[in-house]
Design a protein around this motif. Structure first.
Motif, mmCIF file in Angstrom:
data_model
loop_
_atom_site.group_PDB
_atom_site.id
_atom_site.type_symbol
_atom_site.label_atom_id
_atom_site.label_comp_id
_atom_site.label_asym_id
_atom_site.label_seq_id
_atom_site.Cartn_x
_atom_site.Cartn_y
_atom_site.Cartn_z
ATOM 1 N N VAL A 388 0.833 -1.210 0.000
ATOM 2 C CA VAL A 388 0.000 0.000 0.000
ATOM 3 C C VAL A 388 0.862 1.252 0.000
ATOM 4 O O VAL A 388 1.953 1.252 0.559
ATOM 5 N N GLY A 389 0.351 2.316 -0.618
ATOM 6 C CA GLY A 389 0.976 3.628 -0.482
ATOM 7 C C GLY A 389 1.402 4.262 -1.777
ATOM 8 O O GLY A 389 1.357 5.480 -1.925
ATOM 9 N N GLU A 390 1.834 3.441 -2.717
ATOM 10 C CA GLU A 390 2.271 3.913 -4.027
ATOM 11 C C GLU A 390 2.018 2.769 -5.003
ATOM 12 O O GLU A 390 1.832 1.630 -4.571
ATOM 13 N N VAL A 412 -1.374 -8.947 -2.291
ATOM 14 C CA VAL A 412 -2.490 -8.038 -2.543
ATOM 15 C C VAL A 412 -1.979 -6.604 -2.603
ATOM 16 O O VAL A 412 -1.428 -6.091 -1.631
ATOM 17 N N ASP A 413 -2.106 -6.000 -3.779
ATOM 18 C CA ASP A 413 -1.747 -4.589 -3.960
ATOM 19 C C ASP A 413 -3.030 -3.794 -3.740
ATOM 20 O O ASP A 413 -3.982 -3.919 -4.505
ATOM 21 N N THR A 414 -3.054 -2.996 -2.661
ATOM 22 C CA THR A 414 -4.305 -2.372 -2.223
ATOM 23 C C THR A 414 -4.283 -0.872 -2.487
ATOM 24 O O THR A 414 -3.464 -0.148 -1.927
ATOM 25 N N TRP A 415 -5.188 -0.406 -3.338
ATOM 26 C CA TRP A 415 -5.276 1.036 -3.606
ATOM 27 C C TRP A 415 -6.358 1.662 -2.735
ATOM 28 O O TRP A 415 -7.495 1.198 -2.732
ATOM 29 N N TRP A 416 -5.985 2.731 -2.049
ATOM 30 C CA TRP A 416 -6.960 3.521 -1.300
ATOM 31 C C TRP A 416 -6.302 4.797 -0.835
ATOM 32 O O TRP A 416 -5.147 5.057 -1.175
ATOM 33 N N GLN A 417 -7.001 5.636 -0.093
ATOM 34 C CA GLN A 417 -6.510 6.953 0.317
ATOM 35 C C GLN A 417 -6.987 7.268 1.739
ATOM 36 O O GLN A 417 -7.953 6.671 2.214
ATOM 37 N N THR A 418 -6.352 8.274 2.343
ATOM 38 C CA THR A 418 -6.853 8.792 3.616
ATOM 39 C C THR A 418 -8.350 9.092 3.475
ATOM 40 O O THR A 418 -9.152 8.795 4.364
ATOM 41 N N GLU A 419 -8.700 9.658 2.332
ATOM 42 C CA GLU A 419 -10.079 10.076 2.105
ATOM 43 C C GLU A 419 -11.039 8.896 1.961
ATOM 44 O O GLU A 419 -12.223 9.007 2.305
ATOM 45 N N GLY A 501 -7.639 12.051 -7.887
ATOM 46 C CA GLY A 501 -6.355 12.702 -8.164
ATOM 47 C C GLY A 501 -5.328 11.770 -8.774
ATOM 48 O O GLY A 501 -4.200 12.178 -9.034
ATOM 49 N N ASP A 502 -5.695 10.507 -8.993
ATOM 50 C CA ASP A 502 -4.767 9.532 -9.561
ATOM 51 C C ASP A 502 -5.118 9.222 -11.011
ATOM 52 O O ASP A 502 -6.288 9.164 -11.384
ATOM 53 N N GLY A 503 -4.089 9.012 -11.827
ATOM 54 C CA GLY A 503 -4.285 8.490 -13.170
ATOM 55 C C GLY A 503 -4.353 6.972 -13.110
ATOM 56 O O GLY A 503 -3.792 6.361 -12.201
ATOM 57 N N GLY A 516 -0.082 6.807 -10.961
ATOM 58 C CA GLY A 516 0.517 7.935 -10.234
ATOM 59 C C GLY A 516 -0.421 9.126 -10.187
ATOM 60 O O GLY A 516 -1.486 9.129 -10.809
ATOM 61 N N ARG A 517 -0.019 10.142 -9.423
ATOM 62 C CA ARG A 517 -0.831 11.349 -9.271
ATOM 63 C C ARG A 517 -0.899 12.079 -10.614
ATOM 64 O O ARG A 517 0.118 12.207 -11.306
ATOM 65 N N VAL A 518 -2.082 12.572 -10.973
ATOM 66 C CA VAL A 518 -2.191 13.233 -12.286
ATOM 67 C C VAL A 518 -1.346 14.502 -12.347
ATOM 68 O O VAL A 518 -0.885 14.878 -13.420
ATOM 69 N N GLY A 610 6.774 7.779 3.112
ATOM 70 C CA GLY A 610 7.524 7.015 2.119
ATOM 71 C C GLY A 610 7.156 7.254 0.665
ATOM 72 O O GLY A 610 7.634 6.552 -0.221
ATOM 73 N N LYS A 611 6.302 8.218 0.385
ATOM 74 C CA LYS A 611 5.952 8.476 -1.018
ATOM 75 C C LYS A 611 6.977 9.424 -1.641
ATOM 76 O O LYS A 611 7.362 10.418 -1.026
ATOM 77 N N ILE A 612 7.380 9.137 -2.860
ATOM 78 C CA ILE A 612 8.342 10.003 -3.551
ATOM 79 C C ILE A 612 7.689 11.360 -3.825
ATOM 80 O O ILE A 612 6.567 11.431 -4.319
HETATM 81 C C1 6R9 Z 1 -3.488 4.506 1.969
HETATM 82 C C2 6R9 Z 1 -2.694 5.710 1.566
HETATM 83 C C3 6R9 Z 1 -3.155 8.079 -1.078
HETATM 84 C C4 6R9 Z 1 -2.440 8.054 -2.417
HETATM 85 C C5 6R9 Z 1 -3.324 7.595 -3.546
HETATM 86 C C6 6R9 Z 1 -2.293 7.074 -4.535
HETATM 87 C C7 6R9 Z 1 -1.263 6.433 -3.647
HETATM 88 C C8 6R9 Z 1 -1.899 4.376 -2.303
HETATM 89 C C9 6R9 Z 1 -1.665 2.812 -3.797
HETATM 90 C C10 6R9 Z 1 -1.387 4.047 -4.408
HETATM 91 C C11 6R9 Z 1 -1.021 3.003 -6.421
HETATM 92 C C12 6R9 Z 1 -1.576 1.623 -4.601
HETATM 93 N N1 6R9 Z 1 -1.525 4.993 -3.445
HETATM 94 N N2 6R9 Z 1 -1.988 3.054 -2.502
HETATM 95 N N3 6R9 Z 1 -1.061 4.138 -5.715
HETATM 96 N N4 6R9 Z 1 -1.260 1.787 -5.912
HETATM 97 N N5 6R9 Z 1 -1.810 0.396 -4.101
HETATM 98 O O1 6R9 Z 1 -1.580 5.597 1.082
HETATM 99 O O2 6R9 Z 1 -3.306 6.922 1.783
HETATM 100 O O3 6R9 Z 1 -1.474 8.587 2.303
HETATM 101 O O4 6R9 Z 1 -3.816 9.335 1.663
HETATM 102 O O5 6R9 Z 1 -2.248 8.365 -0.025
HETATM 103 O O6 6R9 Z 1 -1.375 7.108 -2.389
HETATM 104 O O7 6R9 Z 1 -1.700 8.130 -5.237
HETATM 105 O O8 6R9 Z 1 -4.087 8.653 -4.069
HETATM 106 P P1 6R9 Z 1 -2.710 8.359 1.489
#
Ligand code: 6R9
Length: 653
Positions: A388-390, A412-419, A501-503, A516-518, A610-612
């Motif tokens: 998770v995270g990127e 499991v590659d999990t996509w999600w956000q704080t929101e 906000g993601d592509g 990645g982020r648009v 840890g996000k670039i």
């Molecule tokens: C949970 C978390 C959210 C942003 C998100 C995206 C990136 C998170 C990802 C991912 C690709 C994944 N992101 N998980 N991108 N694949 N599995 O990280 O929350 O700190 O709010 O960041 O992180 O860009 O929009 P948050």
């Protein structure tokens, strides 16, 4: 968005079906849950809410949707700490271990559900004694000690909202967050251990509290034991006030839509947004995703999420998801390289961790350090891995699967956000055939779609902007104190849809690939090129550990790609390697995606989670002022890169 890079990865895709051994015991092994949810998403979530949680009062409405404001289970009542603690103890599981905590210096402590309930109740009573009442906000600024989840649960027990501020943030960041939320009490520690040194939490908190008029008391945990100043009347030691409290504290029955917490996320500009999460919907989706994405068997699994409780991942998958499911989790205080680069693997071995959830930045770092570190430990207890995270580069995914999962464990590659509050796009490990680098499909009950600039769905295959098409239970309920910013940030770009906000793109099989982020996407000679795909192409070269690319103004192509590359152990920078890497990317994606310049570096600027931070690299490439660097983990990294970029980066061709 042009699809120049869309077909490129197609012939590299490899499929990973779950092993028969995994499927034999998995909770979900086919598409029936997806089908059920698709038929009636609201009914699906209502059923999950009732099955996974205890409601003091059942709800009669499931979802009220007054775009962009959603309410879930509105007239239902429940208490989050009751759901995480009391009901398991009442059901006879009081002796089960909730957390197996590992301190950075090597001390450790197991805490059972019964003990955790007692500690949470005492702390809740202490907070009451300090004047906290239902509806107040409590700021929490601590290291990764057990008392951090205890403080969060104590707030939930009495109906106060917590605002956890990551223990690495500065006094200014802490002050701004306290003031924005008008927190009444701050919970902190004397200090936190970090790589053998002490982070002076109390000293930083004192600096912040000099300008936070709303704070009435500060509750201080002793951990690192150095001398700290205590202000009479305001500051109280944890050990003076908590242990003497009663272990009885009736959980406050909350409305489903009452505020559970605020968590600040920096966003790209301006002052941080206080993301609001409420009680019933948040806990429903967090409990659901924890159970099914991690295939939890609470009697036998040992789950370890390596995030910090200061991030949403820690809220949802260290505290609320695991406890709501009566899981046993490992919680670790320190960093992966202290005292040595095998610390994670010694923790996995020591506790027999079965499920590991970590971030691509960590996985790429482990790959850079070399496989001898995990190889020196018995990792045979592991059965499932998460990320998770990127976006996770396919090469890093495969390394993770091979060297940590020894080719037995689904990833499991999990996509999600704080929101979003909880996982949105992810495989179900016993049912989904994974492809390295793809988060695969939206979870049951989640609506996701990819649209173009005009907001029209792009179809399959196709690339563009990731949007969410209908409300979900754990969606943010707004930005604290700023409803206009909420509407503007998430709901104004595409009519009726949440814009993340993601592509993203979908391949011919309908798999979602996050790009990645648009804001970071590059426009080269009229083609949109995603940072993720060029970085993944670079990382697929055997010499490359990690890469970050940005668009730099260019007279002929509008933007040209500037790459920053960290090499793996045993590889050295050379002009020949620059040429080889450029060719490698050209071959993997197409000549248009070749980086124009490549700078080898030891480090990249990253956020504290840890996000670039590509924005800063863009400033370096354009030779511009750096702007806001407060969220940077190590500010010296950018200056180092900047100095070298200006003297050595060779623009080729
Ligand atoms: C949970 C978390 C959210 C942003 C998100 C995206 C990136 C998170 C990802 C991912 C690709 C994944 N992101 N998980 N991108 N694949 N599995 O990280 O929350 O700190 O709010 O960041 O992180 O860009 O929009 P948050």
């Amino acid at each position: 968005m042009a699809d120049v890079t869309l077909e490129a990865l197609a012939d590299e895709q490899r499929s990973f079906p779950p092993s028969p051994e995994f499927v034999a015991n998995a909770l979900v092994t086919d598409s029936s849950m997806h089908d059920l949810a698709a038929a009636d998403p609201e009914a699906f979530w209502a059923a999950q809410a009732r099955e996974l949680l205890h409601w003091d009062r059942d709800f009669t409405t499931t979802c009220e949707w007054d775009l962009p404001f959603a309410k879930w289970f509105t007239d239902g009542q429940l208490n989050v700490s009751y759901n995480c603690l009391d009901r398991h103890v009442d059901a006879g599981h009081g002796d089960q271990i909730a957390f197996r905590w590992e301190g950075e210096p090597g001390d450790s402590r197991d805490i059972t559900y019964a003990e955790l309930l007692a500690e949470v109740s005492r702390t809740a009573n202490a907070l009451k004694e300090l004047g906290v009442v239902k509806g107040d906000r409590v700021a929490i600024y601590m290291g990764m000690v057990l008392e951090l989840p205890v403080a969060m649960l104590a707030c939930a027990r009495i109906g106060a909202a917590h605002s956890v501020v990551f223990g690495g943030f500065t006094a200014d960041s802490l002050r701004d967050r306290i003031n924005d939320a008008q927190a009444k009490v701050l919970v902190t520690g004397d200090g936190a251990w970090r790589r053998g040194g002490i982070v002076e939490l109390k000293q930083i908190a004192d600096e912040a509290m000099a300008e936070t008029p709303s704070i009435e008391h500060c509750l201080v945990l002793r951990r690192t034991e150095q001398e700290v100043a205590m202000q009479t009347g305001r500051d109280v030691w944890w050990h003076d006030i908590v242990p003497t409290q009663s272990t009885e504290c009736a959980p406050e029955s909350m409305n489903a839509e009452d505020l559970l917490f605020i968590l600040y996320t920096s966003g790209t500009t301006g002052h941080p947004k206080g993301i609001m999460h409420t009680t019933g919907g948040y806990l429903t989706q967090v409990a659901f995703t924890f159970k099914y994405v991690f295939d939890i068997h609470p009697d036998t699994d040992v789950f370890w999420c390596t995030a910090d409780c200061g991030w949403v991942t820690g809220h949802s998958y260290i505290v609320y998801g695991p406890l709501a499911n009566r899981a046993t989790s490992v919680m670790y205080e320190g960093t992966p390289d202290y005292p040595a680069k095998d610390r994670f693997w010694s923790v996995v071995e020591k506790y027999g961790v079965t499920i590991l959830y970590t971030a691509p930045t960590a996985i790429r770092t482990f790959r850079k350090w070399g496989s001898e570190f995990p190889a020196g430990h018995d990792l045979s207890s592991l059965r499932l891995l998460g990320s998770v995270g990127e976006p996770i580069n396919p090469e890093a995914w495969i390394w993770y699967s091979e060297h940590i999962g020894t080719n037995r464990c689904p990833v499991v590659d999990t996509w999600w956000q704080t929101e979003t509050g909880a996982i949105m796009i992810s495989p179900l490990p016993g049912a989904t055939v994974a492809k390295p680098g793809s988060a695969t499909f939206p979870l049951p009950g989640i609506g996701a779609d990819i649209v173009n600039d005009d907001g029209n769905a792009v179809g399959i295959p196709g690339g563009g902007y990731l949007t969410l098409t209908r409300p979900w239970p754990s969606m943010l309920r707004g930005i604290w104190g700023d409803p206009d910013r909420y509407r503007e940030t998430y709901w104004s770009r595409f009519d009726g849809r949440y814009f993340a906000g993601d592509g993203a793109k979908r391949d011919a099989d309908g798999y979602f690939w996050l790009l990645g982020r648009v804001d970071d996407i590059m426009l080269v000679a009229g083609h949109n090129i995603s940072t993720t795909e060029v970085e993944s192409a670079l990382v697929s070269h055997p010499a490359v550990a990690e890469a970050a690319v940005v668009g730099k103004t260019d007279d002929t192509t509008g933007q040209a790609i500037a790459a920053f590359v960290i090499l793996r152990a045993g590889h050295d920078p050379s002009d020949a390697l620059v040429a080889e890497l450029r060719d490698h990317v050209g071959h993997a994606i197409g000549p248009i995606a070749k980086p124009k310049s490549i700078l080898f570096t030891e480090d990249l600027p990253k956020t504290r989670s840890g996000k670039i931070m590509r924005r800063l690299l863009r400033n370096v490439a354009e030779d511009e002022a750096l702007g806001d660097v407060t969220t940077l983990a190590d500010p010296s990294v950018v200056d180092g890169i900047k100095g070298r970029y200006l003297t050595t980066a060779s623009d080729e061709d």
